[in-house]
Write a protein that holds these residues in place. Structure first.
Motif, short mmCIF file in Angstrom:
data_model
loop_
_atom_site.label_atom_id
_atom_site.label_comp_id
_atom_site.label_asym_id
_atom_site.label_seq_id
_atom_site.Cartn_x
_atom_site.Cartn_y
_atom_site.Cartn_z
N THR A 110 0.87 -1.28 0.08
CA THR A 110 0.04 0.03 -0.07
C THR A 110 0.90 1.20 0.01
OG1 THR A 110 -1.67 -1.01 1.26
CG2 THR A 110 -1.85 1.17 1.09
N ASN A 111 0.80 2.04 -0.86
CA ASN A 111 1.37 3.46 -0.95
C ASN A 111 0.62 4.56 -0.51
OD1 ASN A 111 3.84 3.09 -2.69
ND2 ASN A 111 2.36 2.13 -4.13
N HIS A 112 1.67 5.31 0.27
CA HIS A 112 0.98 6.43 1.00
C HIS A 112 1.90 7.50 0.58
CE1 HIS A 112 -1.41 3.81 3.65
NE2 HIS A 112 -0.18 3.07 3.73
N VAL A 113 1.30 8.75 -0.14
CA VAL A 113 2.10 9.78 -0.81
C VAL A 113 1.87 10.89 0.28
CG1 VAL A 113 2.28 11.41 -2.35
CG2 VAL A 113 1.63 9.44 -3.03
N ALA A 114 2.92 11.52 0.86
CA ALA A 114 3.07 12.39 1.89
C ALA A 114 4.27 13.35 1.71
CB ALA A 114 2.94 11.70 3.32
N ASP A 115 4.27 14.42 2.21
CA ASP A 115 5.41 15.33 2.50
C ASP A 115 5.99 15.02 3.75
OD1 ASP A 115 7.06 17.41 2.74
OD2 ASP A 115 5.71 18.87 2.81
N LEU A 116 7.26 14.28 3.63
CA LEU A 116 7.91 14.03 4.70
C LEU A 116 8.42 15.13 5.60
CD1 LEU A 116 9.91 10.96 3.24
CD2 LEU A 116 7.45 10.82 4.47
N GLY A 117 8.74 16.19 4.95
CA GLY A 117 9.01 17.32 5.84
C GLY A 117 8.14 17.96 6.75
N THR A 118 6.84 17.51 6.60
CA THR A 118 5.67 18.04 7.69
C THR A 118 5.12 16.90 8.21
OG1 THR A 118 4.33 18.34 5.78
CG2 THR A 118 5.46 20.25 6.11
N LEU A 119 5.63 15.68 7.99
CA LEU A 119 5.03 14.58 8.68
C LEU A 119 4.92 14.50 10.12
CD1 LEU A 119 4.02 11.90 7.55
CD2 LEU A 119 6.32 10.85 8.12
N THR A 120 3.76 14.31 10.68
CA THR A 120 3.71 14.05 12.16
C THR A 120 2.96 12.86 12.62
OG1 THR A 120 1.65 15.19 12.20
CG2 THR A 120 3.66 16.55 12.67
N THR A 121 2.29 12.26 11.48
CA THR A 121 1.37 11.11 11.64
C THR A 121 1.39 10.26 10.38
OG1 THR A 121 -0.78 12.07 10.89
CG2 THR A 121 -0.15 12.01 13.23
N LEU A 122 1.16 9.09 10.40
CA LEU A 122 1.11 8.35 9.41
C LEU A 122 -0.44 7.93 8.78
CD1 LEU A 122 3.87 5.90 10.23
CD2 LEU A 122 3.95 7.68 8.25
N PRO A 123 -1.20 8.86 8.00
CA PRO A 123 -2.40 8.69 7.64
C PRO A 123 -2.86 7.52 6.91
CG PRO A 123 -1.85 10.69 7.11
CD PRO A 123 -0.49 10.18 7.60
N GLY A 124 -3.84 6.64 7.41
CA GLY A 124 -4.24 5.61 6.62
C GLY A 124 -3.38 4.21 7.29
N ILE A 125 -2.54 4.32 8.25
CA ILE A 125 -1.65 3.17 8.63
C ILE A 125 -2.12 3.01 10.14
CG2 ILE A 125 0.24 2.24 8.99
CD1 ILE A 125 1.45 3.83 6.71
N SER A 126 -2.86 2.04 10.51
CA SER A 126 -3.17 1.94 12.01
C SER A 126 -1.87 1.14 12.96
CB SER A 126 -4.33 1.05 12.25
OG SER A 126 -4.15 -0.06 11.66
N HIS A 127 -1.23 0.32 12.21
CA HIS A 127 -0.10 -0.22 13.16
C HIS A 127 0.97 -0.59 12.28
CE1 HIS A 127 1.63 -2.83 16.10
NE2 HIS A 127 1.71 -3.81 15.11
N VAL A 128 2.25 -0.52 12.64
CA VAL A 128 3.43 -1.30 11.98
C VAL A 128 4.31 -1.86 13.12
CG1 VAL A 128 5.60 -0.30 11.13
CG2 VAL A 128 3.63 0.85 10.29
N ASP A 129 5.12 -2.96 12.54
CA ASP A 129 6.05 -3.59 13.42
C ASP A 129 7.40 -3.19 13.20
OD1 ASP A 129 3.96 -5.46 14.99
OD2 ASP A 129 3.73 -6.07 12.79
#
Length: 231
Positions: free
Chosen positions: A59-78
């Motif tokens: 699953t791809n998530h396009v985001a501006d990493l420079g302003t990233l504070t959360t990971l929208p659309g991702i509920s959990h990561v290991d």
């Protein structure tokens, strides 16, 4: 006949991975390895543009990493794998370089930690040292120090020498000095210490994924010679 509990083979629980930098030399190899690894049931990629492949687990998530504070659309990561990096020439300034190689790396690692990630693998560089007089090495060292403070139970840092890979396939700008360096290293390989030899991007990815999967607690720094020894 029922198999005794002690003799049963228990499959490891499927894990969820996050990759940042999947469009780069090492990142694309990390992504490829994770997609074929049965230990991972899902792989999320986050970046300015999506990874140029399709897969049932991806699953791809396009985001501006420079302003990233959360990971929208991702509920959990290991497990998290970060292979972000640029050059001062490409970035345009030292500040822009720092924004990618330090700030964005830390932002992704922190956001993933907030949703449960416990293991982190990050690509740094040979010579990384927060006290270095060399700007590039100093930023890499500061990045390592910063992610080490985020609370991951396991942190694997890869410090490769010059990367060998086909940048043209990634639509990246040519690096004449890098090409000359790789040629010289190939010719003089027997005379060059293992830590300083060029290393294939795929080998760095293989060693990083392997290190994270072993999940030993603490911080583990893999020098270039150690990266090359992983099969």
């Amino acid at each position: 006949m029922e198999v005794p509990m002690a003799d049963r083979v228990v499959a490891p629980a499927a894990r969820v991975a996050l990759v940042a930098g999947a469009t780069g030399l090492v990142g694309r190899e990390v992504l490829a390895a994770l997609l074929t690894d049965r230990r991972y049931c899902a792989v999320h990629c986050v970046g300015r543009r999506p990874a140029p492949i399709q897969h049932a687990k991806l699953t791809n998530h396009v985001a501006d990493l420079g302003t990233l504070t959360t990971l929208p659309g991702i509920s959990h990561v290991d497990d998290v794998f970060i292979a972000l990096g640029t050059t001062i020439k490409t970035a345009g300034s030292q500040a822009a370089f720092r924004a990618v190689d330090l700030d964005a790396v830390v932002a992704v690692a922190r956001a993933a930690r907030d949703i449960g990630a416990t293991r982190l693998g990050v690509v740094s560089a040979m010579g990384a040292d927060a006290n270095s007089l060399v700007f590039y090495n100093r930023v890499k060292g500061e990045m390592e120090d910063a992610v080490a403070k985020l609370g991951y139970s396991s942190l694997v840092v890869a410090r490769p020498s010059m990367l060998d890979g086909k940048r043209s396939e990634l639509a990246q700008a040519a690096r004449p000095a890098e090409k000359l360096g790789l040629l010289a290293m190939a010719l003089l390989k027997p005379l060059i210490p293992a830590d300083y030899r060029a290393i294939a991007a795929a080998q760095v990815a293989r060693a990083l994924v392997s290190g994270v999967k072993r999940s030993a607690s603490g911080v583990h720094v893999l020098r270039s010679a150690e990266l090359q020894s992983v099969r």
